[in-house]
Design a protein around this motif. Structure first.
Motif: not given
Ligand code: SF4
Length: 445
Positions: A9, A11, A34, A37-38, A91-92, A127
């Motif tokens: 995604c 970010p 989010c 995860y990133h 983010t989303c 994303s």
């Molecule tokens: S919600 Fe959107 S920004 Fe957050 S981890 Fe999922 S795809 Fe990425």
């Protein structure tokens, strides 16, 4: 429908690019999940702790917006973690709510929450469109928006906009520039940030990264070379529009021909000759290719990953006389399809390639099942296909979570291409030795 996408995604890319600015703390404007995860995607790939902050959205902020969370976060970050720059990306969730970063960040400045000499920059990374590649590009373009400044004094310096590559690749680009005596500003620069030595002392902001002063000075450089159409071109265009610095975009220098173009461009624009030592590096690569051509020749290759890597990699495989037959990238864009058409239509007319959300790992696996390949090249997620189909597997790209060392050895330049060719050769020969008849086992090349 997408099954096992060949992308991650937005970010993730923005966070990675922000780490290439010295003293910068990336900030994820969204939920904790989010950001976790990133961070973990980057930490698992680089085997280094990746620091980032989050607006920690709750149910309330999900409904009413995250403005107050971000303003509080900015105050807390400067008080507790003291970065030089906070690089906010959305983010989303915050994009869906419609949080206006321009207005929120202005309020933080107005309220005196950004200490003198410190900076808050931001970019939008929704994303549900694009991929980590888009996020990287958006963050790098934001560097231009917030820093690059033109003064009447132009300098004999070349900007190099680094597309998505490993810290080792950025180190190699700087080494090449030093050897040919070209004055450059490389940005972003993750070397000495995500490949730091173990010293026993935790550094929240490692010594690497492009400095703010360098980013400001990009507006006075005489030319910009963007490395990678998908990750670097937007920044080049914005810099030209803002500071009238002309540019050209070429591929990331992966392989013989892409490196030739990079060295030629750098030497021409910096007005410096190519020294013998670089020509000799090229000669060693050509020698390796010639010595082992019978092992490369005609091998069918499947590859997947990011377009800025796949385009020069496909070209390099053709240089090795291999046959790139299946190529997929989850990142959409016409440039990929056009480049593949130009590279493959004559040499490998049977090649299949696809980009965008439907170009997934499942599709790639189906193609391989229909007609097998001799080698698979891509990130960690290909190991399931490689195992199912008993194909030699070269790990390249992002993320690589199940092996180490990929951030230490370059894939760019002639030295990087030599590394890459040797990696491919090792896998091909190991597979042959393991699977051939007893009497065919060779003991020398
Ligand atoms: S919600 Fe959107 S920004 Fe957050 S981890 Fe999922 S795809 Fe990425």
């Amino acid at each position: 429908m997408t099954i096992n996408p060949a992308k991650t995604c937005q970010p993730v890319g923005a966070m990675y690019a922000a780490l290439g600015l010295h003293g910068c703390l990336p900030h994820s404007h969204g939920s904790q999940g989010c950001c976790s995860y990133h961070r973990s995607a980057l930490t698992r790939h680089f085997k280094e702790p990746v620091m980032a902050a989050t607006s920690s959205f709750s149910e309330g902020s999900s409904v009413f917006g995250g403005s107050s969370n971000l303003v509080t976060a900015i105050e807390t970050i400067f008080t507790v973690y003291n970065p030089d720059v906070v690089a906010v990306h959305t983010t989303c969730l915050s994009e869906t709510i419609g949080d206006d970063l321009t207005q929120i960040v202005s309020k933080a400045y107005e309220d005196g929450l950004v200490p003198e000499g410190k900076k808050v920059i931001f970019c939008n990374t929704p994303s549900y469109v694009g991929t980590h590649v888009t996020g990287y590009s958006n963050q790098v373009a934001a560097f231009i928006k917030f820093f690059s400044t033109a003064t009447p004094k132009k300098k004999n310096i070349i900007n190099l906009v680094a597309g998505w590559m490993e810290p080792s690749d950025m180190r190699e680009i700087k080494r090449i520039a030093q050897v040919i005596e070209a004055r450059i500003i490389l940005f972003p620069d993750m070397s000495d940030v995500l490949d730091t030595p173990l010293t026993g002392k935790f550094e929240m902001y490692p010594k690497g990264g492009t400095t703010q002063a360098q980013l400001i000075a990009t507006g006075d450089s005489k030319f910009t070379i963007g490395l990678g159409a998908y990750t670097a071109e937007d920044a080049c265009v914005k810099l030209e529009n803002k500071c009238k610095v002309k540019f050209e975009v070429i591929e990331i220098p992966i392989g013989l021909k892409a490196t030739d173009r990079f060295i030629t461009s750098l030497s021409r624009h910096a007005n410096v000759p190519v020294p013998d030592s670089i020509t000799e590096e090229r000669g060693r690569l050509v020698d390796l290719i010639a010595d082992n051509s019978k092992y490369f020749y005609g091998k069918r290759v499947a590859l997947y990953g990011d377009p800025d890597t796949l385009i020069p990699l496909t070209e390099f495989l053709l240089t090795l006389d291999m046959k790139p037959v299946y190529i997929v990238t989850g990142t959409p864009g016409k440039h990929f399809d056009e480049s593949m058409q130009a590279l493959l239509s004559e040499k490998v007319p049977e090649a299949k390639y696809k980009s965008g959300p439907n170009a997934d790992m499942f599709q790639l696996h189906q193609w391989i099942k229909q007609e097998p390949v001799d080698i698979l090249i891509g990130n960690t997620y290909g190991k399931y296909i490689a195992r199912d189909e008993n194909i030699p597997f070269v790990r390249l790209g992002f993320p690589i979570v199940d092996r180490a060392g990929h951030n230490y050895f370059p894939n760019v330049g002639y030295v990087g291409a030599t590394n890459l060719a040797i990696k491919i050769l090792e896998k091909v020969l190991d597979h042959f030795d393991r699977n051939c008849k007893e009497e065919k086992v060779e003991w020398q090349l």
